[in-house]
Write a protein that holds these residues in place. Structure first.
Motif, PDB file in Angstrom:
ATOM      1  N   ASP A 160     -13.240 -22.096 -14.671  1.00 42.36           N
ATOM      2  CA  ASP A 160     -12.360 -23.164 -14.203  1.00 42.36           C
ATOM      3  C   ASP A 160     -12.628 -23.479 -12.732  1.00 42.36           C
ATOM      4  O   ASP A 160     -12.765 -24.634 -12.336  1.00 42.36           O
ATOM      5  N   ASN A 161     -12.730 -22.411 -11.923  1.00 41.43           N
ATOM      6  CA  ASN A 161     -12.852 -22.613 -10.470  1.00 41.43           C
ATOM      7  C   ASN A 161     -14.212 -23.144 -10.054  1.00 41.43           C
ATOM      8  O   ASN A 161     -14.320 -23.893  -9.093  1.00 41.43           O
ATOM      9  N   GLU A 174     -10.966 -18.051 -15.620  1.00 39.03           N
ATOM     10  CA  GLU A 174     -10.795 -18.494 -14.221  1.00 39.03           C
ATOM     11  C   GLU A 174     -12.098 -18.830 -13.484  1.00 39.03           C
ATOM     12  O   GLU A 174     -12.189 -19.897 -12.874  1.00 39.03           O
ATOM     13  N   ARG A 194       1.878 -27.779  -7.397  1.00 43.01           N
ATOM     14  CA  ARG A 194       1.149 -27.611  -8.654  1.00 43.01           C
ATOM     15  C   ARG A 194       2.116 -27.195  -9.777  1.00 43.01           C
ATOM     16  O   ARG A 194       2.058 -27.708 -10.885  1.00 43.01           O
ATOM     17  N   MET A 227       4.529 -19.296 -11.761  1.00 36.58           N
ATOM     18  CA  MET A 227       3.584 -18.171 -11.756  1.00 36.58           C
ATOM     19  C   MET A 227       4.219 -17.004 -11.029  1.00 36.58           C
ATOM     20  O   MET A 227       4.647 -17.147  -9.873  1.00 36.58           O
ATOM     21  N   SER A 240      -2.802 -14.449 -14.809  1.00 40.10           N
ATOM     22  CA  SER A 240      -3.531 -15.704 -14.954  1.00 40.10           C
ATOM     23  C   SER A 240      -5.030 -15.468 -14.891  1.00 40.10           C
ATOM     24  O   SER A 240      -5.533 -14.755 -14.023  1.00 40.10           O
ATOM     25  N   ASP A 241      -5.708 -16.073 -15.865  1.00 43.66           N
ATOM     26  CA  ASP A 241      -7.179 -16.043 -15.872  1.00 43.66           C
ATOM     27  C   ASP A 241      -7.672 -17.355 -16.471  1.00 43.66           C
ATOM     28  O   ASP A 241      -8.459 -17.368 -17.410  1.00 43.66           O
ATOM     29  N   GLY A 242      -7.134 -18.450 -15.951  1.00 39.23           N
ATOM     30  CA  GLY A 242      -7.518 -19.778 -16.443  1.00 39.23           C
ATOM     31  C   GLY A 242      -6.685 -20.178 -17.661  1.00 39.23           C
ATOM     32  O   GLY A 242      -6.271 -19.335 -18.451  1.00 39.23           O
ATOM     33  N   GLY A 243      -6.449 -21.488 -17.781  1.00 43.44           N
ATOM     34  CA  GLY A 243      -5.782 -22.014 -18.977  1.00 43.44           C
ATOM     35  C   GLY A 243      -4.310 -21.674 -19.083  1.00 43.44           C
ATOM     36  O   GLY A 243      -3.771 -21.604 -20.186  1.00 43.44           O
ATOM     37  N   THR A 244      -3.638 -21.512 -17.938  1.00 40.24           N
ATOM     38  CA  THR A 244      -2.228 -21.103 -18.052  1.00 40.24           C
ATOM     39  C   THR A 244      -1.337 -22.233 -18.559  1.00 40.24           C
ATOM     40  O   THR A 244      -0.371 -21.990 -19.265  1.00 40.24           O
ATOM     41  N   ARG A 245      -1.660 -23.508 -18.216  1.00 40.37           N
ATOM     42  CA  ARG A 245      -0.770 -24.592 -18.673  1.00 40.37           C
ATOM     43  C   ARG A 245      -0.876 -24.754 -20.190  1.00 40.37           C
ATOM     44  O   ARG A 245       0.117 -25.049 -20.856  1.00 40.37           O
ATOM     45  N   ASP A 294     -12.840 -29.563 -15.986  1.00 45.86           N
ATOM     46  CA  ASP A 294     -11.749 -28.805 -16.612  1.00 45.86           C
ATOM     47  C   ASP A 294     -10.887 -29.829 -17.345  1.00 45.86           C
ATOM     48  O   ASP A 294     -10.434 -30.798 -16.737  1.00 45.86           O
ATOM     49  N   THR A 347      -1.566 -13.408 -10.129  1.00 46.83           N
ATOM     50  CA  THR A 347      -2.869 -13.871  -9.634  1.00 46.83           C
ATOM     51  C   THR A 347      -3.578 -12.722  -8.917  1.00 46.83           C
ATOM     52  O   THR A 347      -2.953 -11.696  -8.607  1.00 46.83           O
TER      53      THR A 347
HETATM   54  O1  CDP Z   1      -4.061 -22.343 -15.280  1.00 46.56           O
HETATM   55  P1  CDP Z   1      -4.560 -23.746 -15.500  1.00 46.56           P
HETATM   56  O2  CDP Z   1      -6.043 -23.731 -15.889  1.00 46.56           O
HETATM   57  O3  CDP Z   1      -3.731 -24.525 -16.442  1.00 46.56           O
HETATM   58  O4  CDP Z   1      -4.431 -24.493 -14.130  1.00 46.56           O
HETATM   59  P2  CDP Z   1      -5.436 -24.628 -12.882  1.00 46.56           P
HETATM   60  O5  CDP Z   1      -4.633 -25.248 -11.785  1.00 46.56           O
HETATM   61  O6  CDP Z   1      -6.692 -25.300 -13.352  1.00 46.56           O
HETATM   62  O7  CDP Z   1      -5.749 -23.135 -12.469  1.00 46.56           O
HETATM   63  C1  CDP Z   1      -6.837 -22.451 -12.975  1.00 46.56           C
HETATM   64  C2  CDP Z   1      -6.696 -20.972 -12.677  1.00 46.56           C
HETATM   65  O8  CDP Z   1      -6.761 -20.728 -11.284  1.00 46.56           O
HETATM   66  C3  CDP Z   1      -5.354 -20.355 -13.117  1.00 46.56           C
HETATM   67  O9  CDP Z   1      -5.262 -20.092 -14.501  1.00 46.56           O
HETATM   68  C4  CDP Z   1      -5.366 -19.094 -12.297  1.00 46.56           C
HETATM   69  O10 CDP Z   1      -6.165 -18.111 -12.928  1.00 46.56           O
HETATM   70  C5  CDP Z   1      -6.005 -19.570 -10.982  1.00 46.56           C
HETATM   71  N1  CDP Z   1      -4.955 -19.849  -9.968  1.00 46.56           N
HETATM   72  C6  CDP Z   1      -4.633 -18.824  -9.078  1.00 46.56           C
HETATM   73  O11 CDP Z   1      -5.206 -17.748  -9.157  1.00 46.56           O
HETATM   74  N2  CDP Z   1      -3.651 -19.040  -8.147  1.00 46.56           N
HETATM   75  C7  CDP Z   1      -2.989 -20.219  -8.079  1.00 46.56           C
HETATM   76  N3  CDP Z   1      -2.046 -20.396  -7.165  1.00 46.56           N
HETATM   77  C8  CDP Z   1      -3.308 -21.252  -8.982  1.00 46.56           C
HETATM   78  C9  CDP Z   1      -4.299 -21.036  -9.920  1.00 46.56           C
END
Ligand code: CDP
Length: 242
Positions: free
Chosen positions: A178-179, A175, A95, A79, A130-135, A184, A84
């Motif tokens: 997700d948070n 996001e 992570r 990232m 990043s706004d959720g769902g990055t993987r 999720d 972020t």
């Molecule tokens: O991104 P993904 O949903 O695959 O992974 P997650 O660990 O469930 O993280 C969800 C969201 O939290 C990310 O897409 C980011 O928007 C935010 N995040 C962040 O802002 N800073 C981080 N160090 C990790 C995650």
């Protein structure tokens, strides 16, 4: 967003960003965006934006485990500090190490590594926003970048995250969902092979919700893979014309 929204749905059942529960964010895909990589792609799902660069197959420049019968696949998910809301340290976190591993496992079944013994295929994914769902967006971008690099593949993969928010199963979490949601569930699949190559669940869902969520994810993933194919086709047509 650091505070839980008071509610996730309005009176019409629409989400904070106006979507219905089974609606994807607007998706954009481009390939060949970097001239110094063998293949590249940029993918956005709404505000989530990721860049993937592929190098190889090539002789390892670093000390990778060289395999006698196939190429090794190396994946690095990272990232960017500016991706972020609050600056993220550029130092890889646990992570990011874990996501790199699950992404490698999500891509390995579709890459025909046996064709290139003793080489390495490197995939670098940089989250730009990043706004959720990055993987899951990363899996889609990596799939496109591998194909753009001309690496032989059995099929394309794509990914999307399912979640549960205020007891409703929703597609393509952002996001806040997700948070602050109840669950999720990121999914990556290769619809043309009938394979699920990544499936994770954080939180709690009933068996029925999980089944419903998986159906929603697989339908969206088939559409994403179709869009990948169109994107790749039009990039080849552009080259032919020039
Ligand atoms: O991104 P993904 O949903 O695959 O992974 P997650 O660990 O469930 O993280 C969800 C969201 O939290 C990310 O897409 C980011 O928007 C935010 N995040 C962040 O802002 N800073 C981080 N160090 C990790 C995650």
């Amino acid at each position: 967003m650091h505070v839980r929204p008071a509610k996730f749905f309005d009176e019409n059942g629409r989400r904070l960003d106006g979507r219905l529960p089974d609606e994807m964010r607007p998706v954009d895909m481009k390939v060949g965006v970097l001239s110094n990589a063998d293949g590249s792609a940029i993918v956005s799902y709404g505000k989530t934006k990721v860049l993937a660069a592929v190098y190889g197959p090539r002789e390892p420049l670093q000390k990778y485990t060289v395999l006698p019968d196939r190429a090794s696949l190396f994946v690095r998910y990272h990232m960017a500090p500016f991706s972020t809301e609050e600056r993220k340290s550029p130092v890889p976190t646990r992570r990011e190490v874990e996501i790199s591993k699950v992404l490698r496992e999500a891509l390995e079944p579709v890459v025909i590594t046996e064709l290139f013994p003793r080489t390495v295929i490197e995939v670098y994914v940089e989250v730009l926003q990043s706004d959720g769902g990055t993987r899951t967006a990363s899996a889609t971008a990596a799939s496109l970048a591998l194909a753009d690099a001309g690496i032989p593949m059995r099929a394309l993969v794509a990914g999307v995250a399912i979640g549960k928010v205020d007891n409703v199963v929703v597609l393509d979490l952002n996001e806040p969902e997700d948070n602050f949601g109840e669950a999720d569930m990121p999914v990556v699949a290769a619809p043309d092979l009938g394979l699920i190559t990544l499936f994770q669940l954080n939180g709690v869902m009933t068996v029925e919700e999980t089944q419903k969520g998986l159906d929603m994810a697989l339908k969206a993933i088939s559409e994403l893979v179709e869009k990948e194919k169109q994107t790749l086709r039009s990039s080849i047509e552009e080259v032919d014309v020039e």
